[in-house]
Scaffold this motif. Structure first.
Motif, PDB file in Angstrom:
ATOM      1  N   VAL A 257      36.070   1.419  41.967  1.00 28.99           N
ATOM      2  CA  VAL A 257      36.537   0.684  40.786  1.00 28.99           C
ATOM      3  C   VAL A 257      37.752  -0.157  41.182  1.00 28.99           C
ATOM      4  O   VAL A 257      38.678   0.339  41.831  1.00 28.99           O
ATOM      5  N   LEU A 258      37.732  -1.439  40.801  1.00 26.04           N
ATOM      6  CA  LEU A 258      38.858  -2.343  41.038  1.00 26.04           C
ATOM      7  C   LEU A 258      39.528  -2.610  39.701  1.00 26.04           C
ATOM      8  O   LEU A 258      38.852  -2.971  38.731  1.00 26.04           O
ATOM      9  N   LEU A 259      40.851  -2.413  39.681  1.00 26.94           N
ATOM     10  CA  LEU A 259      41.625  -2.678  38.465  1.00 26.94           C
ATOM     11  C   LEU A 259      42.488  -3.903  38.744  1.00 26.94           C
ATOM     12  O   LEU A 259      43.191  -3.936  39.762  1.00 26.94           O
ATOM     13  N   LEU A 260      42.419  -4.912  37.855  1.00 26.44           N
ATOM     14  CA  LEU A 260      43.119  -6.181  38.094  1.00 26.44           C
ATOM     15  C   LEU A 260      44.158  -6.442  37.015  1.00 26.44           C
ATOM     16  O   LEU A 260      44.037  -5.925  35.894  1.00 26.44           O
ATOM     17  N   ASP A 261      45.157  -7.265  37.369  1.00 26.97           N
ATOM     18  CA  ASP A 261      46.106  -7.737  36.361  1.00 26.97           C
ATOM     19  C   ASP A 261      45.454  -8.941  35.668  1.00 26.97           C
ATOM     20  O   ASP A 261      45.184  -9.956  36.329  1.00 26.97           O
ATOM     21  N   PRO A 262      45.188  -8.864  34.351  1.00 26.05           N
ATOM     22  CA  PRO A 262      44.454  -9.960  33.712  1.00 26.05           C
ATOM     23  C   PRO A 262      45.204 -11.288  33.735  1.00 26.05           C
ATOM     24  O   PRO A 262      44.581 -12.340  33.716  1.00 26.05           O
ATOM     25  N   GLU A 263      46.551 -11.248  33.806  1.00 25.34           N
ATOM     26  CA  GLU A 263      47.300 -12.501  33.767  1.00 25.34           C
ATOM     27  C   GLU A 263      47.232 -13.238  35.108  1.00 25.34           C
ATOM     28  O   GLU A 263      46.968 -14.433  35.165  1.00 25.34           O
ATOM     29  N   SER A 264      47.433 -12.500  36.195  1.00 17.47           N
ATOM     30  CA  SER A 264      47.480 -13.150  37.510  1.00 17.47           C
ATOM     31  C   SER A 264      46.147 -13.072  38.247  1.00 17.47           C
ATOM     32  O   SER A 264      45.903 -13.839  39.165  1.00 17.47           O
ATOM     33  N   GLY A 265      45.328 -12.122  37.863  1.00 17.54           N
ATOM     34  CA  GLY A 265      44.079 -11.901  38.604  1.00 17.54           C
ATOM     35  C   GLY A 265      44.298 -11.090  39.870  1.00 17.54           C
ATOM     36  O   GLY A 265      43.351 -10.836  40.621  1.00 17.54           O
ATOM     37  N   HIS A 266      45.527 -10.637  40.115  1.00 15.77           N
ATOM     38  CA  HIS A 266      45.792  -9.846  41.321  1.00 15.77           C
ATOM     39  C   HIS A 266      45.263  -8.426  41.154  1.00 15.77           C
ATOM     40  O   HIS A 266      45.258  -7.880  40.052  1.00 15.77           O
ATOM     41  N   MET A 267      44.919  -7.857  42.283  1.00 16.99           N
ATOM     42  CA  MET A 267      44.387  -6.488  42.261  1.00 16.99           C
ATOM     43  C   MET A 267      45.539  -5.489  42.109  1.00 16.99           C
ATOM     44  O   MET A 267      46.493  -5.513  42.879  1.00 16.99           O
ATOM     45  N   LYS A 268      45.442  -4.603  41.088  1.00 17.62           N
ATOM     46  CA  LYS A 268      46.482  -3.582  40.903  1.00 17.62           C
ATOM     47  C   LYS A 268      46.117  -2.302  41.657  1.00 17.62           C
ATOM     48  O   LYS A 268      46.957  -1.598  42.184  1.00 17.62           O
ATOM     49  N   ALA A 269      44.826  -1.979  41.643  1.00 13.50           N
ATOM     50  CA  ALA A 269      44.413  -0.724  42.276  1.00 13.50           C
ATOM     51  C   ALA A 269      42.946  -0.793  42.703  1.00 13.50           C
ATOM     52  O   ALA A 269      42.138  -1.460  42.068  1.00 13.50           O
ATOM     53  N   VAL A 270      42.681  -0.085  43.777  1.00 10.63           N
ATOM     54  CA  VAL A 270      41.300   0.121  44.247  1.00 10.63           C
ATOM     55  C   VAL A 270      41.122   1.615  44.261  1.00 10.63           C
ATOM     56  O   VAL A 270      41.912   2.322  44.896  1.00 10.63           O
ATOM     57  N   MET A 271      40.155   2.108  43.522  1.00 13.44           N
ATOM     58  CA  MET A 271      40.027   3.573  43.511  1.00 13.44           C
ATOM     59  C   MET A 271      38.593   4.018  43.704  1.00 13.44           C
ATOM     60  O   MET A 271      37.654   3.283  43.397  1.00 13.44           O
ATOM     61  N   ASP A 272      38.464   5.216  44.249  1.00 11.14           N
ATOM     62  CA  ASP A 272      37.128   5.775  44.422  1.00 11.14           C
ATOM     63  C   ASP A 272      36.482   5.941  43.047  1.00 11.14           C
ATOM     64  O   ASP A 272      37.133   6.379  42.095  1.00 11.14           O
ATOM     65  N   GLY A 273      35.217   5.582  42.923  1.00 14.64           N
ATOM     66  CA  GLY A 273      34.565   5.630  41.620  1.00 14.64           C
ATOM     67  C   GLY A 273      33.647   6.826  41.422  1.00 14.64           C
ATOM     68  O   GLY A 273      32.992   6.930  40.380  1.00 14.64           O
ATOM     69  N   GLU A 274      33.624   7.739  42.408  1.00 13.11           N
ATOM     70  CA  GLU A 274      32.664   8.851  42.281  1.00 13.11           C
ATOM     71  C   GLU A 274      33.047   9.806  41.147  1.00 13.11           C
ATOM     72  O   GLU A 274      32.231  10.109  40.270  1.00 13.11           O
ATOM     73  N   ALA A 275      34.310  10.230  41.156  1.00 14.99           N
ATOM     74  CA  ALA A 275      34.734  11.171  40.106  1.00 14.99           C
ATOM     75  C   ALA A 275      34.783  10.465  38.754  1.00 14.99           C
ATOM     76  O   ALA A 275      34.446  11.047  37.709  1.00 14.99           O
ATOM     77  N   ILE A 276      35.167   9.188  38.769  1.00 18.63           N
ATOM     78  CA  ILE A 276      35.192   8.425  37.509  1.00 18.63           C
ATOM     79  C   ILE A 276      33.783   8.368  36.926  1.00 18.63           C
ATOM     80  O   ILE A 276      33.571   8.621  35.736  1.00 18.63           O
ATOM     81  N   THR A 277      32.796   8.059  37.776  1.00 19.86           N
ATOM     82  CA  THR A 277      31.413   7.971  37.294  1.00 19.86           C
ATOM     83  C   THR A 277      30.930   9.320  36.767  1.00 19.86           C
ATOM     84  O   THR A 277      30.327   9.405  35.686  1.00 19.86           O
ATOM     85  N   SER A 278      31.205  10.381  37.516  1.00 20.50           N
ATOM     86  CA  SER A 278      30.739  11.713  37.073  1.00 20.50           C
ATOM     87  C   SER A 278      31.400  12.109  35.761  1.00 20.50           C
ATOM     88  O   SER A 278      30.730  12.571  34.833  1.00 20.50           O
ATOM     89  N   MET A 279      32.734  11.911  35.701  1.00 22.62           N
ATOM     90  CA  MET A 279      33.469  12.465  34.552  1.00 22.62           C
ATOM     91  C   MET A 279      33.322  11.601  33.301  1.00 22.62           C
ATOM     92  O   MET A 279      33.192  12.118  32.201  1.00 22.62           O
ATOM     93  N   ARG A 280      33.305  10.281  33.462  1.00 19.38           N
ATOM     94  CA  ARG A 280      33.162   9.462  32.232  1.00 19.38           C
ATOM     95  C   ARG A 280      31.757   9.600  31.661  1.00 19.38           C
ATOM     96  O   ARG A 280      31.540   9.514  30.459  1.00 19.38           O
ATOM     97  N   THR A 281      30.753   9.824  32.540  1.00 21.19           N
ATOM     98  CA  THR A 281      29.385   9.998  32.042  1.00 21.19           C
ATOM     99  C   THR A 281      29.279  11.314  31.277  1.00 21.19           C
ATOM    100  O   THR A 281      28.712  11.366  30.170  1.00 21.19           O
ATOM    101  N   ALA A 282      29.843  12.374  31.865  1.00 22.06           N
ATOM    102  CA  ALA A 282      29.824  13.672  31.180  1.00 22.06           C
ATOM    103  C   ALA A 282      30.645  13.609  29.894  1.00 22.06           C
ATOM    104  O   ALA A 282      30.273  14.203  28.868  1.00 22.06           O
ATOM    105  N   GLY A 283      31.742  12.849  29.939  1.00 20.84           N
ATOM    106  CA  GLY A 283      32.578  12.705  28.741  1.00 20.84           C
ATOM    107  C   GLY A 283      31.807  12.028  27.616  1.00 20.84           C
ATOM    108  O   GLY A 283      31.868  12.458  26.453  1.00 20.84           O
ATOM    109  N   ALA A 284      31.062  10.969  27.941  1.00 19.67           N
ATOM    110  CA  ALA A 284      30.278  10.270  26.905  1.00 19.67           C
ATOM    111  C   ALA A 284      29.202  11.203  26.345  1.00 19.67           C
ATOM    112  O   ALA A 284      28.956  11.231  25.132  1.00 19.67           O
ATOM    113  N   SER A 285      28.571  11.992  27.205  1.00 17.79           N
ATOM    114  CA  SER A 285      27.549  12.935  26.725  1.00 17.79           C
ATOM    115  C   SER A 285      28.177  14.017  25.833  1.00 17.79           C
ATOM    116  O   SER A 285      27.584  14.431  24.828  1.00 17.79           O
TER     117      SER A 285
END
Ligand code: NAI
Ligand code: 2PC
Length: 320
Positions: free
Chosen positions: A99-127
């Motif tokens: 997952v890439l998180l950007l600053d909407p004003e400048s378009g600069h990248m704020k963070a690059v993070m592994d998306g595996e746990a995000i994908t697992s946990m947000r999917t389970a959270g939605a369910s």
């Protein structure tokens, strides 16, 4: 002093750190709010197109691109996710995501993070949100079909946030189900067939890589809630026609379900409502009827999860 290239200024947050920063108690309320904002179709709340996919035919997989902009919240992100229908012998994961998180004003990248746990946990959270809204009050029996990554996150979210007296699992390879039981902290019953796992269950989670129906309507108790998480391609199925036609069908995104869900497209059923419509009070939650929540996964779920990780990471890094 020469400035560092912008990419190197971005926070890099690896899998273990994301796992340590993300917790269902904080994540689920943010997901709930985001699902409501998405369904309001207000472009200052959420702009999130249906994901673009590129087939990786040689590897039996797809690359999905999932951009999202939340203007009012100042959140701009995109997930890059590769998912594969791997053969039994493979040791590689089915989902690999960043997952890439950007600053909407400048378009600069704020963070690059592994998306595996995000994908697992947000999917389970939605369910979990779907179950909270759509299962019958007093639900006691949870059945999970499939015992991979998503099965584990769903087990964790459902047992932490809801209370069940019994949890059953089934996997098409029994040793997978036995390994799953050893990896979780609470009691789980391994079932020898799907029918045995789901008979009388109040809530059923389908998290397999099957491309053919594994869950048949004739086995499902009237009034049960099904969170259908696998089968994310227009010609893949997890649920049979009788279940799809019997149930009131909810989805995370109506457009997503109509473009990507084989269970919706091939059964010819209508999506009754998005979860966000129920959260916004626009559509009813038919708790007493058989309900299916068809989950495809949305960029807005990744955006709020990644933003939460970044907030926590900053607070830790700068001891806020
Ligand atoms: N809705 C969403 O937001 C998301 C959906 N997914 C989908 O969820 C499903 C599970 O993902 P993961 O747990 O990451 O995969 P995984 O590979 O870790 O687990 C898949 C499970 O399905 C079983 N399985 C494989 N082939 C099968 C078959 N033909 N019939 C029955 N079971 C079979 C495997 O033994 C394993 O237990 C996949 O279909 C994936 O595309 C994944 C991420 C997000
Ligand atoms: O939303 C997501 O990340 C995915 N949905 C299906 C496979 C990956």
């Amino acid at each position: 002093k020469k400035a560092l290239p912008r990419l190197l200024n971005a926070a890099q947050i690896p899998l273990r750190e994301v796992e340590s920063l993300l917790h269902y108690k904080e994540l689920i309320p943010r997901l709930e709010e985001a699902l409501g904002k998405f369904s309001s179709r207000d472009s200052v709340e959420v702009i999130q197109p249906v994901r673009s996919t590129v087939p990786l035919q040689k590897h039996n997989g797809f690359l999905g691109l999932m951009p999202t902009y939340m203007e009012n919240d100042g959140v701009l992100s995109t997930k890059l996710v590769c998912f594969y229908n791997r053969g039994a012998g493979s040791t590689l994961p089915s989902v690999s995501a960043t997952v890439l998180l950007l600053d909407p004003e400048s378009g600069h990248m704020k963070a690059v993070m592994d998306g595996e746990a995000i994908t697992s946990m947000r999917t389970a959270g939605a369910s979990e949100i779907s179950a909270k809204l759509l299962m019958r009050p007093g639900a006691e029996v949870l059945a999970i079909l499939g015992t991979g990554q998503q099965a584990l996150s769903h087990y964790n979210a459902f047992t932490e946030m809801l209370s069940f007296k019994e949890v059953r699992v089934w996997n098409h390879r029994r040793e997978g189900a036995e390994k799953f039981c050893r990896s979780v902290s609470g009691p789980v019953t391994v079932c020898g067939s799907v029918e045995e796992a789901v008979r009388g269950a109040d809530v059923i989670v389908t998290v397999t890589r099957s491309t053919e129906p594994v869950l048949c309507g004739r086995w499902v108790k009237p009034g049960a809630h099904v969170a259908a998480v696998g089968a994310c391609r227009p010609d893949w199925r997890e649920l049979d026609d009788s279940l799809m036609k019997e149930a009131v069908v909810y989805a995370d995104s109506r457009e997503g379900a109509m473009a990507e869900s084989g269970d919706v497209i091939l059964s010819g059923v209508e999506v009754f409502a998005e979860l966000g419509d129920v959260i916004n009070g626009i559509k009813p939650a038919y708790r007493e009827k058989t309900t299916v929540f068809k989950s495809l996964g949305m960029g807005v779920e990744d955006a709020v999860a990644a933003n939460l990780v970044y907030e926590q990471w900053k607070a830790k890094a700068y001891k806020l």
